[in-house]
Design a protein around this motif. Structure first.
Motif, PDB file in Angstrom:
ATOM      1  N   GLY A 211      -3.435   7.682  -8.266  1.00 26.62           N
ATOM      2  CA  GLY A 211      -2.680   7.120  -7.162  1.00 26.62           C
ATOM      3  C   GLY A 211      -2.233   5.769  -7.452  1.00 26.62           C
ATOM      4  N   LEU A 212      -1.538   5.021  -6.297  1.00 27.47           N
ATOM      5  CA  LEU A 212      -1.068   3.857  -6.524  1.00 27.47           C
ATOM      6  C   LEU A 212      -2.043   2.761  -6.212  1.00 27.47           C
ATOM      7  N   TYR A 213      -1.976   1.698  -6.829  1.00 25.82           N
ATOM      8  CA  TYR A 213      -2.642   0.517  -6.635  1.00 25.82           C
ATOM      9  C   TYR A 213      -1.692  -0.603  -6.799  1.00 25.82           C
ATOM     10  N   TYR A 214      -2.269  -1.710  -5.846  1.00 25.96           N
ATOM     11  CA  TYR A 214      -1.720  -3.105  -6.355  1.00 25.96           C
ATOM     12  C   TYR A 214      -2.852  -4.328  -6.136  1.00 25.96           C
ATOM     13  N   CYS A 215      -2.574  -5.493  -6.248  1.00 19.61           N
ATOM     14  CA  CYS A 215      -3.402  -6.560  -6.139  1.00 19.61           C
ATOM     15  C   CYS A 215      -3.030  -7.718  -5.496  1.00 19.61           C
ATOM     16  N   GLU A 216      -3.608  -8.520  -4.992  1.00 20.31           N
ATOM     17  CA  GLU A 216      -3.181  -9.517  -4.009  1.00 20.31           C
ATOM     18  C   GLU A 216      -4.183 -10.837  -4.903  1.00 20.31           C
ATOM     19  N   ALA A 217      -3.390 -11.988  -4.900  1.00 22.69           N
ATOM     20  CA  ALA A 217      -3.773 -13.052  -5.409  1.00 22.69           C
ATOM     21  C   ALA A 217      -3.565 -13.932  -4.287  1.00 22.69           C
ATOM     22  N   ARG A 218      -4.830 -14.811  -4.118  1.00 24.92           N
ATOM     23  CA  ARG A 218      -4.741 -15.708  -2.990  1.00 24.92           C
ATOM     24  C   ARG A 218      -5.324 -16.985  -3.463  1.00 24.92           C
ATOM     25  N   ASN A 219      -4.697 -18.193  -3.037  1.00 26.93           N
ATOM     26  CA  ASN A 219      -5.235 -19.672  -3.357  1.00 26.93           C
ATOM     27  C   ASN A 219      -5.100 -20.276  -1.729  1.00 26.93           C
ATOM     28  N   SER A 220      -5.120 -21.511  -1.869  1.00 24.33           N
ATOM     29  CA  SER A 220      -5.228 -22.167  -0.494  1.00 24.33           C
ATOM     30  C   SER A 220      -3.973 -22.343   0.003  1.00 24.33           C
ATOM     31  N   GLN A 221      -2.911 -22.069  -0.628  1.00 23.04           N
ATOM     32  CA  GLN A 221      -1.710 -22.319   0.016  1.00 23.04           C
ATOM     33  C   GLN A 221      -1.038 -20.934   0.598  1.00 23.04           C
ATOM     34  N   GLY A 222      -1.608 -19.724  -0.055  1.00 19.90           N
ATOM     35  CA  GLY A 222      -1.220 -18.499   0.408  1.00 19.90           C
ATOM     36  C   GLY A 222      -1.629 -17.476  -0.598  1.00 19.90           C
ATOM     37  N   CYS A 223      -0.778 -16.240  -0.583  1.00 17.76           N
ATOM     38  CA  CYS A 223      -1.105 -15.305  -1.367  1.00 17.76           C
ATOM     39  C   CYS A 223       0.171 -14.461  -1.784  1.00 17.76           C
ATOM     40  N   GLY A 224      -0.084 -14.107  -2.925  1.00 18.30           N
ATOM     41  CA  GLY A 224       1.118 -13.384  -3.652  1.00 18.30           C
ATOM     42  C   GLY A 224       0.670 -11.674  -3.952  1.00 18.30           C
ATOM     43  N   LYS A 225       1.515 -10.862  -3.829  1.00 15.41           N
ATOM     44  CA  LYS A 225       1.179  -9.244  -3.927  1.00 15.41           C
ATOM     45  C   LYS A 225       1.911  -8.738  -5.212  1.00 15.41           C
ATOM     46  N   SER A 226       1.149  -8.023  -5.861  1.00 15.26           N
ATOM     47  CA  SER A 226       1.672  -7.505  -6.935  1.00 15.26           C
ATOM     48  C   SER A 226       2.799  -6.135  -6.612  1.00 15.26           C
ATOM     49  N   GLU A 227       3.611  -5.608  -7.736  1.00 17.15           N
ATOM     50  CA  GLU A 227       3.973  -4.435  -7.548  1.00 17.15           C
ATOM     51  C   GLU A 227       3.277  -3.498  -7.577  1.00 17.15           C
ATOM     52  N   GLU A 228       3.355  -2.126  -7.036  1.00 17.11           N
ATOM     53  CA  GLU A 228       2.223  -1.057  -7.210  1.00 17.11           C
ATOM     54  C   GLU A 228       2.442  -0.390  -8.640  1.00 17.11           C
ATOM     55  N   VAL A 229       1.311  -0.047  -9.193  1.00 17.72           N
ATOM     56  CA  VAL A 229       1.067   0.444 -10.397  1.00 17.72           C
ATOM     57  C   VAL A 229       0.208   1.732 -10.251  1.00 17.72           C
ATOM     58  N   LYS A 230       0.885   2.957 -11.278  1.00 17.25           N
ATOM     59  CA  LYS A 230       0.135   4.272 -10.851  1.00 17.25           C
ATOM     60  C   LYS A 230      -0.977   4.462 -11.936  1.00 17.25           C
TER      61      LYS A 230
END
Ligand SMILES: *[C@@H]1O[C@H](CO)[C@@H](O)[C@H](O)[C@H]1NC(C)=O
Ligand SMILES: *[C@@H]1O[C@H](CO)[C@@H](O)[C@H](O)[C@H]1NC(C)=O
Ligand SMILES: *[C@@H]1O[C@H](CO)[C@@H](O)[C@H](O)[C@H]1NC(C)=O
Ligand SMILES: *[C@@H]1O[C@H](CO)[C@@H](O)[C@H](O)[C@H]1NC(C)=O
Ligand SMILES: *[C@@H]1O[C@H](CO)[C@@H](O)[C@H](O)[C@H]1NC(C)=O
Ligand SMILES: *[C@@H]1O[C@H](CO)[C@@H](O)[C@H](O)[C@H]1NC(C)=O
Length: 283
Positions: A211-230
């Motif tokens: 199925g589909l997965y994505y990751c989230e990277a977080r630091n003290s300023q906020g977070c960023g989300k990746s595209e989905e990978v299959k």
């Protein structure tokens, strides 16, 4: 101390100190000491200026006044390349706008599209005729920080994998301050479900892992989300394309039919030959 920039700053402080002692500061600006900004955003510097009495007559607010921002050193010198904005110029190294009304001594300025290279100390200067002055004593320190950017997820090996094989999901992101937390999500039933944390996620694949997965990277300023990978799963039985079986089956049937034809042809020929022999034999 060895830094020329620090030296200039000290000389600047010293000179402005001397000038201040004699009440000779040419321009007095008010702005925040420090502004924290996120990359990609804009920064508004609330700014006002005041012209000390001894210069007051020199400043005529009806005459076009240029508002100039320069960085690093408090000493302004003509032709220096540390001028980053001049309100009288159409093109500047920083995209920006003085939104305050300079006639009302409001030098509020906005810079757009801030990048990390904007982290610096900035000084304001006024240029009109005949009055030109800088306030070397009041810089604003702009500190640009990033929420995590360019977050991306990848799967190794790429492409469909067999159940039972080992797969790595890797998250990468550029961030300052650095990423403190990577989190992995699998989209199941249309909803993201947290499945792991850590920059890489290793799993022995089971049927339900596809199925589909994505990751989230977080630091003290906020977070960023990746595209989905299959993560695609290759069924054991599907290891060989079913078309191949179909073709092999057809070839086998054809071979069988062909050998039947050859067999009967051979039998007819032998029986005809033996009949012929008998006939010949009889004559
Ligand atoms: C300011 O400049 C305008 C236009 O040049 C002039 O008419 C006016 O007298 C000046 N005001 C002062 C106070 O010098
Ligand atoms: C700002 O622009 C004006 C108009 O082009 C020019 O006269 C002035 O010298 C410039 N000032 C600086 C510090 O670049
Ligand atoms: C200066 O200008 C800015 C932008 O237009 C405005 O938001 C601010 O209220 C003004 N400050 C004063 C003291 O008028
Ligand atoms: C700026 O202020 C002056 C003097 O108060 C006023 O005449 C002028 O219309 C203002 N300009 C803008 C763009 O608001
Ligand atoms: C900001 O920078 C990006 C990429 O450099 C550009 O596409 C965008 O138009 C810029 N935005 C503004 C408001 O200048
Ligand atoms: C990372 O973030 C996730 C989701 O916000 C949270 O559940 C997890 O506890 C965090 N892990 C660490 C080590 O901070």
């Amino acid at each position: 101390m060895a830094c020329p920039e620090n030296m200039f700053f000290l000389i600047g402080l010293f000179m402005s100190g001397v000038l201040a002692c004699f009440g000779q500061r040419d321009l007095i600006t008010t702005m925040p000491d420090r502004l924290d900004v996120l990359t990609g955003s804009c920064v508004q510097i609330p700014c006002a200026f005041y012209i000390p009495d001894q210069n007051y007559y020199k400043f005529n607010s009806t005459i076009l006044t240029s508002g100039v921002w320069f960085k690093k050193s408090p000493l302004f010198a003509e032709g220096q390349d540390n001028v980053i904005f001049n309100s009288s110029e159409m093109v500047n190294s920083y995209q920006g706008k003085i939104t305050g009304n300079m006639s009302q001594k409001n030098c509020t300025t906005v810079f757009f599209n801030v990048t990390t290279s904007y982290s610096d100390k900035y000084f304001f200067r006024i240029e009109s005729q005949p009055y030109r002055a800088t306030d070397p004593e009041k810089p604003v320190n702009i500190d640009v920080r990033v929420s995590p950017k360019d977050t991306s997820a990848s799967i190794s090996p790429a492409g469909p994998v067999l159940v039972g094989s080992c797969v790595n999901l890797i998250c990468s992101s550029t961030a300052n301050p650095p990423v403190t937390n990577f989190t992995w999500f699998q989209i199941s039933g249309g909803k993201p479900t947290q499945v792991a944390s850590g920059q890489s996620y290793t799993l022995i694949v089971t049927v339900g892992d596809g199925g589909l997965y994505y990751c989230e990277a977080r630091n003290s300023q906020g977070c960023g989300k990746s595209e989905e990978v299959k993560l695609a799963i290759k069924e054991q039985g599907e290891a060989v394309n079913p078309k191949v079986y179909e073709i092999i089956g057809k070839i086998l049937v054809l071979l069988f039919l062909f050998s039947l034809i050859v067999f009967f042809a051979w039998r007819r020929r032998t029986s005809r030959l033996s009949n012929g022999f008998e006939t010949t034999d009889r004559s």
